[in-house]
Design a protein around this motif. Structure first.
Motif, PDB file in Angstrom:
ATOM      1  N   LYS A   1     -11.528  32.639 -55.319  1.00 56.84           N
ATOM      2  CA  LYS A   1     -12.247  33.977 -54.868  1.00 56.84           C
ATOM      3  C   LYS A   1     -13.457  33.632 -53.767  1.00 56.84           C
ATOM      4  N   GLN A   2     -13.720  31.623 -53.598  1.00 60.77           N
ATOM      5  CA  GLN A   2     -13.718  31.646 -51.754  1.00 60.77           C
ATOM      6  C   GLN A   2     -12.854  32.209 -50.841  1.00 60.77           C
ATOM      7  N   LEU A   3     -11.328  31.929 -51.004  1.00 56.05           N
ATOM      8  CA  LEU A   3     -10.350  32.558 -49.684  1.00 56.05           C
ATOM      9  C   LEU A   3     -11.038  34.115 -49.895  1.00 56.05           C
ATOM     10  N   ALA A   4     -11.492  35.079 -50.927  1.00 57.02           N
ATOM     11  CA  ALA A   4     -11.343  36.461 -50.909  1.00 57.02           C
ATOM     12  C   ALA A   4     -12.305  36.669 -50.871  1.00 57.02           C
ATOM     13  N   ALA A   5     -13.739  35.230 -50.540  1.00 57.76           N
ATOM     14  CA  ALA A   5     -14.471  35.956 -50.104  1.00 57.76           C
ATOM     15  C   ALA A   5     -14.449  36.132 -47.602  1.00 57.76           C
ATOM     16  N   MET A   6     -13.631  35.616 -48.142  1.00 58.21           N
ATOM     17  CA  MET A   6     -13.002  34.731 -47.118  1.00 58.21           C
ATOM     18  C   MET A   6     -12.076  36.317 -46.401  1.00 58.21           C
ATOM     19  N   ASN A   7     -11.999  37.007 -46.559  1.00 59.97           N
ATOM     20  CA  ASN A   7     -10.707  37.971 -47.013  1.00 59.97           C
ATOM     21  C   ASN A   7      -9.675  36.957 -46.663  1.00 59.97           C
ATOM     22  N   VAL A   8      -9.328  36.426 -46.804  1.00 61.72           N
ATOM     23  CA  VAL A   8      -7.696  35.402 -47.217  1.00 61.72           C
ATOM     24  C   VAL A   8      -6.933  35.867 -47.542  1.00 61.72           C
ATOM     25  N   VAL A   9      -7.029  36.725 -48.943  1.00 59.73           N
ATOM     26  CA  VAL A   9      -6.382  36.741 -49.451  1.00 59.73           C
ATOM     27  C   VAL A   9      -7.183  38.342 -50.441  1.00 59.73           C
ATOM     28  N   ARG A  10      -6.844  39.434 -51.142  1.00 57.56           N
ATOM     29  CA  ARG A  10      -6.792  40.013 -52.041  1.00 57.56           C
ATOM     30  C   ARG A  10      -6.541  40.193 -54.054  1.00 57.56           C
ATOM     31  N   THR A  11      -7.080  40.379 -54.231  1.00 56.71           N
ATOM     32  CA  THR A  11      -7.461  40.239 -55.610  1.00 56.71           C
ATOM     33  C   THR A  11      -6.691  41.698 -55.847  1.00 56.71           C
ATOM     34  N   GLU A  12      -5.240  42.508 -56.576  1.00 56.17           N
ATOM     35  CA  GLU A  12      -5.339  43.162 -57.445  1.00 56.17           C
ATOM     36  C   GLU A  12      -5.360  43.396 -58.946  1.00 56.17           C
ATOM     37  N   ARG A  13      -6.215  44.330 -58.875  1.00 54.76           N
ATOM     38  CA  ARG A  13      -6.103  44.333 -60.965  1.00 54.76           C
ATOM     39  C   ARG A  13      -5.273  44.498 -61.132  1.00 54.76           C
ATOM     40  N   GLY A  14      -4.478  43.379 -62.539  1.00 52.81           N
ATOM     41  CA  GLY A  14      -3.564  43.462 -62.923  1.00 52.81           C
ATOM     42  C   GLY A  14      -2.204  42.960 -62.127  1.00 52.81           C
ATOM     43  N   ARG A  15      -2.288  42.348 -61.206  1.00 55.76           N
ATOM     44  CA  ARG A  15      -1.416  42.032 -60.560  1.00 55.76           C
ATOM     45  C   ARG A  15      -1.229  40.764 -59.918  1.00 55.76           C
ATOM     46  N   GLY A  16      -2.771  40.655 -59.850  1.00 59.71           N
ATOM     47  CA  GLY A  16      -3.049  38.951 -59.116  1.00 59.71           C
ATOM     48  C   GLY A  16      -3.421  39.042 -57.981  1.00 59.71           C
ATOM     49  N   SER A  17      -3.773  37.452 -56.996  1.00 54.82           N
ATOM     50  CA  SER A  17      -3.924  38.054 -55.879  1.00 54.82           C
ATOM     51  C   SER A  17      -2.467  37.532 -54.740  1.00 54.82           C
ATOM     52  N   PHE A  18      -3.324  38.088 -53.697  1.00 54.60           N
ATOM     53  CA  PHE A  18      -1.645  38.522 -52.376  1.00 54.60           C
ATOM     54  C   PHE A  18      -2.625  37.424 -50.796  1.00 54.60           C
ATOM     55  N   VAL A  19      -1.642  37.011 -50.685  1.00 54.59           N
ATOM     56  CA  VAL A  19      -2.479  36.497 -49.153  1.00 54.59           C
ATOM     57  C   VAL A  19      -2.735  37.613 -48.160  1.00 54.59           C
ATOM     58  N   ASN A  20      -3.308  37.944 -47.114  1.00 57.35           N
ATOM     59  CA  ASN A  20      -3.659  38.653 -46.352  1.00 57.35           C
ATOM     60  C   ASN A  20      -3.241  38.533 -45.488  1.00 57.35           C
ATOM     61  N   GLU A  21      -2.961  39.382 -43.682  1.00 63.20           N
ATOM     62  CA  GLU A  21      -2.552  39.417 -42.779  1.00 63.20           C
ATOM     63  C   GLU A  21      -3.387  38.425 -42.069  1.00 63.20           C
ATOM     64  N   VAL A  22      -3.505  37.143 -40.936  1.00 64.49           N
ATOM     65  CA  VAL A  22      -4.697  36.785 -40.333  1.00 64.49           C
ATOM     66  C   VAL A  22      -5.307  37.854 -40.417  1.00 64.49           C
ATOM     67  N   ASP A  23      -5.281  38.934 -39.739  1.00 64.49           N
ATOM     68  CA  ASP A  23      -6.241  39.463 -38.779  1.00 64.49           C
ATOM     69  C   ASP A  23      -7.179  40.139 -39.640  1.00 64.49           C
ATOM     70  N   ARG A  24      -7.293  40.235 -40.850  1.00 64.28           N
ATOM     71  CA  ARG A  24      -7.650  40.552 -42.578  1.00 64.28           C
ATOM     72  C   ARG A  24      -8.883  39.759 -42.344  1.00 64.28           C
ATOM     73  N   TRP A  25      -8.636  38.369 -41.885  1.00 64.04           N
ATOM     74  CA  TRP A  25      -8.644  36.640 -42.016  1.00 64.04           C
ATOM     75  C   TRP A  25     -10.819  37.537 -41.859  1.00 64.04           C
ATOM     76  N   THR A  26     -11.501  37.421 -42.383  1.00 63.54           N
ATOM     77  CA  THR A  26     -13.319  37.347 -41.604  1.00 63.54           C
ATOM     78  C   THR A  26     -13.537  35.424 -41.552  1.00 63.54           C
ATOM     79  N   SER A  27     -13.776  34.632 -41.199  1.00 63.62           N
ATOM     80  CA  SER A  27     -13.536  33.204 -41.708  1.00 63.62           C
ATOM     81  C   SER A  27     -13.093  32.867 -40.133  1.00 63.62           C
ATOM     82  N   ILE A  28     -14.085  32.639 -39.285  1.00 59.88           N
ATOM     83  CA  ILE A  28     -13.333  31.531 -37.554  1.00 59.88           C
ATOM     84  C   ILE A  28     -12.906  30.571 -37.993  1.00 59.88           C
ATOM     85  N   GLU A  29     -13.243  29.586 -39.147  1.00 60.28           N
ATOM     86  CA  GLU A  29     -12.283  28.380 -38.793  1.00 60.28           C
ATOM     87  C   GLU A  29     -10.566  28.019 -39.599  1.00 60.28           C
TER      88      GLU A  29
END
Length: 233
Positions: free
Chosen positions: A51-79
């Motif tokens: 959930k912490q990673l999802a809050a930074m858009n580092v991952v996205r959670t798809e119902r029934g499938r799991g959590s997937f890593v997003n492309e870096v250009d979608r991440w919203t954490s500067i660090e």
């Protein structure tokens, strides 16, 4: 160890694997059970880390499938973005981009702060500058960096805009991690002292344009020093 700390440990561990390429964009994260076993934590802790990673858009959670890593250009954490860019060989570009962001925020903030600084603000600026001078003479890099950052914090808050310090906070955290490297160079410290004095003089005069010009000069000198002493091009 507090549960919140465990959550951060797991989240940072997963982020490190993403940054290193072990978990590239599009990858399905391991299940909460597997993550829990790997990091020796409960499934609940693993879930909170995701959930912490999802809050930074580092991952996205798809119902029934799991959590997937997003492309870096979608991440919203500067660090997180900075870590990814540095790991992929973009440390030079990231250093320059951080400075560009500083210039955009801090030059404008200094202009706002000019006519708004209080006597207490000026006294704080002077105290931090004096502490920087003392640290420079004693080669105390940690103290120099501490008071350098604090000097800038005074101006950001003196801008009177509540959003400015909030916007700058993630940039400040990046600076706290990287400033030790640049501030180890005595010449960079000496240049910084001159430009901080210029900013202080402009603030004491309550002159908005002078504050803007002094901070712009400081940012330009920082860029020049970055090229000369750190990037060495």
């Amino acid at each position: 160890m507090p549960r919140e700390s465990l959550v951060s440990v797991v989240a940072n561990g997963l982020l490190s694997r993403m940054v290193s390429g072990d978990l590239p964009a599009g990858t399905l994260l391991p299940s909460e059970l597997v993550i829990g076993e790997e990091y020796e934590v409960s499934r609940l802790t693993a879930r909170e880390a995701i959930k912490q990673l999802a809050a930074m858009n580092v991952v996205r959670t798809e119902r029934g499938r799991g959590s997937f890593v997003n492309e870096v250009d979608r991440w919203t954490s500067i660090e997180a973005v900075a870590r990814a860019a540095t790991a992929s060989g973009g440390a030079r570009a990231m250093s320059l981009q951080v400075l560009e962001m500083r210039r955009m925020i801090e030059v404008g903030a200094a202009e706002l702060a000019g006519p708004r600084v209080t006597d207490e603000d000026v006294a704080a600026l002077r105290a931090h500058l004096d502490a920087m001078r003392a640290a420079h003479l004693s080669s105390d890099v940690d103290s120099f960096v501490e008071h350098d950052l604090a000097f800038h914090d005074v101006l950001l808050h003196a801008s009177g805009n509540l959003l400015v310090p909030v916007m700058f906070d993630p940039v400040r955290r990046l600076l706290a991690q990287t400033r030790l490297e640049t501030s180890e160079v005595p010449e960079i410290q000496a240049h910084a002292l001159v430009h901080h004095e210029n900013v202080l003089v402009a603030a004491e005069a309550r002159d908005a344009e002078a504050c803007r010009a002094a901070m712009a000069g400081h940012m330009q000198q920082t860029l020049d020093d970055l090229h000369t002493y750190v990037l060495k091009d």
